[in-house]
Design an enzyme around this catalytic site. Sequence first.
Site, mmCIF file in Angstrom:
data_model
loop_
_atom_site.group_PDB
_atom_site.id
_atom_site.type_symbol
_atom_site.label_atom_id
_atom_site.label_comp_id
_atom_site.label_asym_id
_atom_site.label_seq_id
_atom_site.Cartn_x
_atom_site.Cartn_y
_atom_site.Cartn_z
ATOM 1 N N SER A 1 0.858 -1.177 0.000
ATOM 2 C CA SER A 1 0.000 0.000 0.000
ATOM 3 C C SER A 1 0.897 1.232 0.000
ATOM 4 O O SER A 1 1.689 1.395 -0.918
ATOM 5 C CB SER A 1 -0.961 -0.039 1.197
ATOM 6 N N HIS B 1 -2.607 -0.975 -3.378
ATOM 7 C CA HIS B 1 -3.749 -0.076 -3.173
ATOM 8 C C HIS B 1 -3.567 1.206 -3.982
ATOM 9 O O HIS B 1 -2.577 1.925 -3.807
ATOM 10 C CB HIS B 1 -3.890 0.286 -1.696
ATOM 11 N N ASP C 1 -4.613 -4.624 5.887
ATOM 12 C CA ASP C 1 -4.909 -5.521 4.771
ATOM 13 C C ASP C 1 -3.693 -6.387 4.471
ATOM 14 O O ASP C 1 -2.567 -5.893 4.387
ATOM 15 C CB ASP C 1 -5.291 -4.694 3.539
#
Length: 205
Positions: free
Chosen positions: A26, A53, A146
Amino acid sequence: MRTAFPGTDSDPPALPRVNAIVVGASAGGVEALLKIFRPLRRGFTLPIIVVLHVPDERRSLLAEVFGSNLAIPVKEADDKEVITPGTLYFAAPGYHLSVEEDLTLSFSQEERVYHSRPSVDILFESAADAYEARLAGVLLTGANNDGARGIARIREYGGLTVVQDPAQALARAMPEAALALHTPDFLLSLADIGQLLVELERIAC
């Protein structure tokens, strides 16, 4: 857990044979991914599937950016696509990306996971179901949780798990969340993760 990767013929690490690699990242992920993928040479044979992401309101340029900087083929994943050896796939923005049992890729628009779609957890968990022990999972820098559950699933199936050292991550939350759930096989710097990927492909050949 190993915290260094020697990468020498005189001291080779004990690594399993894997058929695929999944990677999640991310915040800070573009630079981290470029660093771990740059050592991969033309002819690299393992498929790599990545969730990074990104905002889903516009088209992603990840395939173009990485394709111009790496020696291996890079593309944005397509729904129902058969996974091809030696290809680096990026998840498309706005869709979760899963690996099916027949080793194809599939899109879905289920609820976001930690405010993210695509989700690292969904990719990792589905890939673990498909590849079982023949999978390597790599979790890098990121600002949410995540991927922690997904990389733990890979470990449950007997796959190889690799986490970036949070002390060296631009955003520590993602690797720290993974470490809170399980002890990975390797806790490494980005440079060592790149060398580990090279070695995994050498063993697979």
